[in-house]
Design an enzyme around this catalytic site. Structure first.
Site, PDB file in Angstrom:
ATOM      1  N   ARG A 113      37.137 152.803  62.262  1.00 32.46           N
ATOM      2  CA  ARG A 113      38.062 153.726  61.565  1.00 32.46           C
ATOM      3  C   ARG A 113      38.062 155.056  62.734  1.00 32.46           C
ATOM      4  NH1 ARG A 113      35.472 154.619  56.410  1.00 32.46           N
ATOM      5  NH2 ARG A 113      36.693 156.102  55.889  1.00 32.46           N
ATOM      6  N   ARG A 150      32.412 152.990  49.368  1.00 35.08           N
ATOM      7  CA  ARG A 150      33.575 152.482  49.773  1.00 35.08           C
ATOM      8  C   ARG A 150      33.339 151.321  50.654  1.00 35.08           C
ATOM      9  NH1 ARG A 150      37.365 157.409  51.742  1.00 35.08           N
ATOM     10  NH2 ARG A 150      38.034 155.776  53.027  1.00 35.08           N
ATOM     11  N   LYS A 160      37.993 166.262  54.819  1.00 36.46           N
ATOM     12  CA  LYS A 160      39.183 166.479  54.524  1.00 36.46           C
ATOM     13  C   LYS A 160      39.481 166.735  53.201  1.00 36.46           C
ATOM     14  CE  LYS A 160      41.177 163.153  56.647  1.00 36.46           C
ATOM     15  NZ  LYS A 160      40.431 162.300  57.127  1.00 36.46           N
TER      16      LYS A 160
END
Ligand code: AMP
Length: 218
Positions: A172, A161, A14
């Site tokens: 997630r 991250r 994305k």
């Protein structure tokens, strides 16, 4: 003036694709995850408020997220149109966005859903590194940086991250499946959904998105 939403699981691509579409169409790129990470890096009040949620891989409360996005879209530069990346992530956020845009006499034009298999998502997320400075992502094996540890785009430091840890990734993906996938139907029912296959390289997927959006004559 065009408003486009990007939907897809963590690791679907994305961010990369939304940034590229925003550049091509000269729209503002609004990535809520990036905005939160910047706030965290700067140690602002917002950063402190969202830290624990992000680390756990769960959604930041709607009140905080929606407030931040509504403020962002009321800034003058957003008047040209925007690409939303990582927002909305549940029905409440989608409705809040629709209502806020409607108040300005605007609406979401299209929602692009990038579909990727879970196997590919896990591979992408595990090897993902992100630039601390410009947030551009790369992948240790699929798109390795020219200089190890440095961003190809700006030379900034690459890091993994904290929420790309195995445990956070699992959480997630679960959150995405429970809370965000209903949005695919939400935009389908509104006649705004564009389905794009997200397997393959960045360029190949980008071409599919441009073709899908191009066919819409935005
Ligand atoms: P992302 O960079 O889009 O993967 O987002 C990273 C993290 O930021 C997510 O796991 C959430 O904790 C938080 N976040 C980003 N966007 C949203 C949103 N629209 N609603 C709630 N939390 C969000």
């Amino acid at each position: 003036m065009v408003y486009i939403v990007f939907l897809g699981a963590p690791g679907a691509g994305k961010g990369t694709q939304a940034a590229s579409v925003a550049r091509k169409l000269k729209l503002v790129h609004i990535a809520t995850g990036d905005l939160f990470r910047q706030a965290l890096e700067r140690g602002t009040e917002l950063g402190l408020a969202v830290k624990s949620y992000m680390e756990k891989g769960v959604l930041v409360p709607d009140q905080i997220t929606i407030g931040m996005v509504l403020e962002r879209i009321s800034a003058p530069d957003s008047g040209v149109g925007a690409v939303f990346d990582g927002f909305p992530r549940n029905l409440k956020q989608a409705e809040a966005l629709d209502e806020a845009l409607a108040r300005q006499g605007k609406a979401i034009d299209k929602a692009v859903h990038i579909g990727v298999s879970e196997e590919a998502l896990l591979k992408r997320l595990g090897g993902r590194r992100v630039c601390r400075q410009c947030q551009a992502p790369c992948h240790v094996s699929d798109s390795p940086p020219r200089v190890e540890g440095r961003c190809d785009k700006c030379g900034g430091e690459l890091y993994q991250r904290p929420d790309d840890s195995e445990e956070s990734i699992k959480k997630r993906l679960e959150v995405y499946s429970d809370e965000t996938t209903p949005l695919i139907d939400y935009y389908r029912r509104a006649g705004k959904l564009l389905e794009v296959a997200g397997e393959g390289g960045v360029e190949a997927v980008g071409k599919r998105i441009v073709a899908a959006l191009g066919g819409e004559r935005l």
